[in-house]
Design a protein around this motif. Sequence first.
Motif, short mmCIF file in Angstrom:
data_model
loop_
_atom_site.label_atom_id
_atom_site.label_comp_id
_atom_site.label_asym_id
_atom_site.label_seq_id
_atom_site.Cartn_x
_atom_site.Cartn_y
_atom_site.Cartn_z
N SER A 65 30.58 -72.17 16.00
CA SER A 65 30.66 -71.76 14.61
C SER A 65 29.95 -70.44 14.41
O SER A 65 28.99 -70.12 15.13
CB SER A 65 30.02 -72.82 13.70
N ASP A 66 30.43 -69.67 13.41
CA ASP A 66 29.77 -68.42 13.05
C ASP A 66 28.97 -68.56 11.74
O ASP A 66 28.47 -67.58 11.20
CB ASP A 66 30.79 -67.29 12.90
N ASP A 67 28.85 -69.80 11.24
CA ASP A 67 28.15 -70.05 9.98
C ASP A 67 26.70 -70.40 10.28
O ASP A 67 26.40 -71.47 10.80
CB ASP A 67 28.82 -71.19 9.23
N ARG A 68 25.78 -69.49 9.91
CA ARG A 68 24.35 -69.70 10.20
C ARG A 68 23.68 -70.59 9.15
O ARG A 68 22.50 -70.89 9.27
CB ARG A 68 23.63 -68.36 10.31
N LYS A 69 24.44 -70.99 8.13
CA LYS A 69 23.95 -71.94 7.14
C LYS A 69 25.02 -73.01 6.89
O LYS A 69 25.50 -73.19 5.77
CB LYS A 69 23.57 -71.23 5.83
N SER A 122 18.82 -69.92 13.76
CA SER A 122 18.85 -69.03 14.92
C SER A 122 20.24 -69.05 15.53
O SER A 122 20.86 -70.11 15.68
CB SER A 122 17.82 -69.47 15.96
N THR A 123 20.74 -67.86 15.86
CA THR A 123 22.10 -67.77 16.36
C THR A 123 22.15 -67.64 17.87
O THR A 123 21.11 -67.49 18.53
CB THR A 123 22.84 -66.58 15.70
N ASN A 124 23.38 -67.73 18.40
CA ASN A 124 23.63 -67.64 19.84
C ASN A 124 22.82 -68.68 20.62
O ASN A 124 22.19 -68.38 21.64
CB ASN A 124 23.35 -66.23 20.36
N ARG A 125 22.87 -69.89 20.11
CA ARG A 125 22.21 -71.02 20.77
C ARG A 125 22.84 -72.31 20.26
O ARG A 125 23.57 -72.32 19.26
CB ARG A 125 20.71 -71.05 20.49
N ILE A 150 27.28 -75.11 18.29
CA ILE A 150 26.95 -73.87 18.99
C ILE A 150 27.13 -72.72 18.00
O ILE A 150 28.25 -72.42 17.58
CB ILE A 150 27.85 -73.65 20.22
N LEU A 151 26.01 -72.11 17.60
CA LEU A 151 26.10 -70.97 16.68
C LEU A 151 26.33 -69.70 17.50
O LEU A 151 25.57 -69.39 18.42
CB LEU A 151 24.82 -70.84 15.85
N ASP A 152 27.38 -68.99 17.15
CA ASP A 152 27.81 -67.81 17.92
C ASP A 152 28.21 -66.73 16.92
O ASP A 152 29.20 -66.85 16.21
CB ASP A 152 28.99 -68.20 18.82
N ASN A 153 27.40 -65.68 16.86
CA ASN A 153 27.68 -64.55 15.98
C ASN A 153 27.89 -63.26 16.75
O ASN A 153 27.75 -62.16 16.21
CB ASN A 153 26.55 -64.37 14.96
N THR A 154 28.26 -63.41 18.02
CA THR A 154 28.52 -62.24 18.85
C THR A 154 30.01 -61.91 18.82
O THR A 154 30.84 -62.77 19.13
CB THR A 154 28.08 -62.49 20.30
#
Length: 247
Positions: free
Chosen positions: A156-160, A205-208, A233-237
């Motif tokens: 996911s790209d959603d950090r919240k 926290s992203t990318n983890r 899995i947060l992925d904002n790359t």
Amino acid sequence: DAAGNLGTVSNTRRLILDNTAPTARSVITSVIDNVGFKRGNRPRGTRSDDRTPTLSGTLTTALASGDTLRIYSGNTLLGNATVSGQSWTFTPSEPLDTNRTHTFKARVEDAAGNFSSVSQRSLILDTTAPSIRSAITGISDNVGSRRGNLANGARSDDRKPTLSGTLTADLAAGDTLRIYSGNAFLGNANVSGKTWTFTRSKQLSTNRTHSFKARVADAAGNLGTVSNTRRLILDNTAPTARSVITS
């Protein structure tokens, strides 16, 4: 003897009769919880899961020679406080009885056994974990082109993201539902009856990989059984591959 003759006088033993209460008086100013996630000074009459809380307080004057400050729970003597000038602390050497109300008392005792007036403070010791259990039933992505409920372990790209779930029963007064990522506390969920939702106010926290868990906590700080774990899995790359329109 019968004639009125007196024998030799014995040795002399002296005793000072003193029925005057000590002038120094004590006040209990705090009861500190040192365990669990609810720590610090506990207000009068509240619940705690610390069976060896630290009491502290003040004295109106320094103790006189031979005086002690004795600490009780009800009428049971717990021990003597450690006094320094006009302040004092006390931590029980043995765990206190749990699942009951302790009415702590502090009294100055002088060398003759006279007591000053009593200062008291009540605390409810509760070490029983909540029986209510929680389940995480969904994680919703609210940003970008891919939205909606996510499968366990999805990217996911959603950090919240918004977590949601259920409870086996309504929360009791003072209970909260705590949300974690691993061992990191994120915040308390919004509970309505036997359902709940949670959206963190700060970005994760992203990318983890986040392993979300939920646990009911009671007013004393006891934690219930851990819920099921939902991973995300947060992925904002941004992708490294680029495209060119050639025609």
